[in-house]
Design a protein around this motif. Sequence first.
Motif, PDB file in Angstrom:
ATOM      1  N   ASP A  34       0.858  -1.191   0.000  1.00  0.00           N
ATOM      2  CA  ASP A  34       0.000   0.000   0.000  1.00  0.00           C
ATOM      3  C   ASP A  34       0.894   1.240   0.000  1.00  0.00           C
ATOM      4  N   VAL A  35       1.446   1.543  -1.167  1.00  0.00           N
ATOM      5  CA  VAL A  35       2.291   2.718  -1.329  1.00  0.00           C
ATOM      6  C   VAL A  35       1.518   3.674  -2.235  1.00  0.00           C
ATOM      7  N   GLY A  36       0.921   4.672  -1.613  1.00  0.00           N
ATOM      8  CA  GLY A  36       0.087   5.575  -2.387  1.00  0.00           C
ATOM      9  C   GLY A  36      -0.125   6.896  -1.689  1.00  0.00           C
ATOM     10  N   ILE A  37      -0.813   7.777  -2.406  1.00  0.00           N
ATOM     11  CA  ILE A  37      -1.211   9.060  -1.859  1.00  0.00           C
ATOM     12  C   ILE A  37      -2.739   9.083  -1.895  1.00  0.00           C
ATOM     13  N   TYR A  38      -3.350   9.483  -0.778  1.00  0.00           N
ATOM     14  CA  TYR A  38      -4.799   9.439  -0.622  1.00  0.00           C
ATOM     15  C   TYR A  38      -5.355  10.833  -0.378  1.00  0.00           C
ATOM     16  N   HIS A  39      -6.597  11.009  -0.779  1.00  0.00           N
ATOM     17  CA  HIS A  39      -7.238  12.324  -0.690  1.00  0.00           C
ATOM     18  C   HIS A  39      -7.280  12.824   0.749  1.00  0.00           C
ATOM     19  N   TRP A  40      -7.085  14.113   0.870  1.00  0.00           N
ATOM     20  CA  TRP A  40      -7.243  14.814   2.142  1.00  0.00           C
ATOM     21  C   TRP A  40      -8.143  16.001   1.888  1.00  0.00           C
ATOM     22  N   PRO A  41      -9.143  16.276   2.674  1.00  0.00           N
ATOM     23  CA  PRO A  41      -9.459  15.645   3.962  1.00  0.00           C
ATOM     24  C   PRO A  41     -10.137  14.277   3.795  1.00  0.00           C
ATOM     25  N   LEU A  55       1.794   5.052  -5.879  1.00  0.00           N
ATOM     26  CA  LEU A  55       3.062   5.751  -6.097  1.00  0.00           C
ATOM     27  C   LEU A  55       4.144   4.756  -6.488  1.00  0.00           C
ATOM     28  N   SER A  56       4.924   5.151  -7.482  1.00  0.00           N
ATOM     29  CA  SER A  56       6.086   4.355  -7.865  1.00  0.00           C
ATOM     30  C   SER A  56       7.182   5.306  -8.294  1.00  0.00           C
ATOM     31  N   VAL A  57       8.340   4.750  -8.556  1.00  0.00           N
ATOM     32  CA  VAL A  57       9.454   5.547  -9.064  1.00  0.00           C
ATOM     33  C   VAL A  57       9.881   4.958 -10.398  1.00  0.00           C
ATOM     34  N   GLY A  58      10.421   5.808 -11.253  1.00  0.00           N
ATOM     35  CA  GLY A  58      10.879   5.366 -12.558  1.00  0.00           C
ATOM     36  C   GLY A  58      12.281   4.799 -12.489  1.00  0.00           C
ATOM     37  N   MET A  59      12.919   4.784 -13.619  1.00  0.00           N
ATOM     38  CA  MET A  59      14.252   4.227 -13.719  1.00  0.00           C
ATOM     39  C   MET A  59      15.342   5.271 -13.462  1.00  0.00           C
ATOM     40  N   GLY A  60      14.963   6.500 -13.142  1.00  0.00           N
ATOM     41  CA  GLY A  60      15.929   7.570 -12.923  1.00  0.00           C
ATOM     42  C   GLY A  60      16.621   7.468 -11.577  1.00  0.00           C
ATOM     43  N   SER A  61      17.205   8.561 -11.147  1.00  0.00           N
ATOM     44  CA  SER A  61      18.006   8.554  -9.932  1.00  0.00           C
ATOM     45  C   SER A  61      17.178   8.679  -8.656  1.00  0.00           C
ATOM     46  N   GLY A  81       5.204  14.421 -10.192  1.00  0.00           N
ATOM     47  CA  GLY A  81       5.608  13.343 -11.074  1.00  0.00           C
ATOM     48  C   GLY A  81       4.675  13.176 -12.247  1.00  0.00           C
ATOM     49  N   LEU A  82       4.840  12.077 -12.949  1.00  0.00           N
ATOM     50  CA  LEU A  82       4.082  11.748 -14.147  1.00  0.00           C
ATOM     51  C   LEU A  82       2.890  10.879 -13.760  1.00  0.00           C
ATOM     52  N   ILE A  83       1.672  11.326 -14.111  1.00  0.00           N
ATOM     53  CA  ILE A  83       0.476  10.552 -13.771  1.00  0.00           C
ATOM     54  C   ILE A  83       0.083   9.679 -14.956  1.00  0.00           C
ATOM     55  N   MET A  96      -2.258  -5.617  -7.151  1.00  0.00           N
ATOM     56  CA  MET A  96      -3.564  -6.228  -7.469  1.00  0.00           C
ATOM     57  C   MET A  96      -4.456  -5.297  -8.292  1.00  0.00           C
ATOM     58  N   ASN A  97      -3.859  -4.281  -8.938  1.00  0.00           N
ATOM     59  CA  ASN A  97      -4.602  -3.367  -9.815  1.00  0.00           C
ATOM     60  C   ASN A  97      -5.761  -2.663  -9.112  1.00  0.00           C
ATOM     61  N   MET A  98      -5.562  -2.274  -7.857  1.00  0.00           N
ATOM     62  CA  MET A  98      -6.663  -1.711  -7.068  1.00  0.00           C
ATOM     63  C   MET A  98      -6.765  -0.189  -7.139  1.00  0.00           C
ATOM     64  N   TRP A  99      -5.737   0.516  -7.614  1.00  0.00           N
ATOM     65  CA  TRP A  99      -5.754   1.981  -7.648  1.00  0.00           C
ATOM     66  C   TRP A  99      -6.179   2.457  -9.031  1.00  0.00           C
ATOM     67  N   PRO A 100      -6.920   3.558  -9.097  1.00  0.00           N
ATOM     68  CA  PRO A 100      -7.397   4.051 -10.392  1.00  0.00           C
ATOM     69  C   PRO A 100      -6.341   4.783 -11.219  1.00  0.00           C
ATOM     70  N   ALA A 101      -5.162   5.056 -10.651  1.00  0.00           N
ATOM     71  CA  ALA A 101      -4.100   5.755 -11.376  1.00  0.00           C
ATOM     72  C   ALA A 101      -2.765   5.464 -10.704  1.00  0.00           C
ATOM     73  N   GLU A 102      -1.698   5.802 -11.420  1.00  0.00           N
ATOM     74  CA  GLU A 102      -0.341   5.653 -10.894  1.00  0.00           C
ATOM     75  C   GLU A 102       0.390   6.969 -11.072  1.00  0.00           C
ATOM     76  N   LEU A 103       1.204   7.308 -10.097  1.00  0.00           N
ATOM     77  CA  LEU A 103       2.025   8.516 -10.164  1.00  0.00           C
ATOM     78  C   LEU A 103       3.483   8.098 -10.036  1.00  0.00           C
ATOM     79  N   ILE A 104       4.249   8.307 -11.101  1.00  0.00           N
ATOM     80  CA  ILE A 104       5.686   8.026 -11.050  1.00  0.00           C
ATOM     81  C   ILE A 104       6.340   9.260 -10.437  1.00  0.00           C
TER      82      ILE A 104
END
Length: 113
Positions: A34-41, A55-61, A81-83, A96-104
């Motif tokens: 569970d590595v993600g960013i969630y709505h606030w409030p 949330l993920s990271v690309g192949m960069g530094s 980052g890149l959405i 498990m493909n549970m998030w509606p988007a990914e942010l690199i």
Amino acid sequence: MTALLNVNQALANLSGLANTDVTVEGILHFEFEDVGIYHWPKSERFPNYGSGIWLSVGMGSFNFDVEICRQLNGKRVVVEGLILKPDAHFGGCGHMNMWPAELIARTLSKVNE
């Protein structure tokens, strides 16, 4: 820096924002599978993962500093980052493909409240 969006705004405009750089503010979850960013409030969140972005990271530094991310778990952060939209074959992003988007992510910083 692009205009600051909350998670629900980013998701509501995902078709137009996909494959572009965004800046998103929300609550960081940095836990096993569970590595993600969630709505606030939290009171404005949709059920389950409907108000979350994987949330993920690309192949960069840039890479997650695990200890810092553990300290920021549950805190308000800003991520740049890149959405991305889900791959059509999977229907979701992340574990498990549970998030509606990914942010690199390229940057992650704590919001000073």
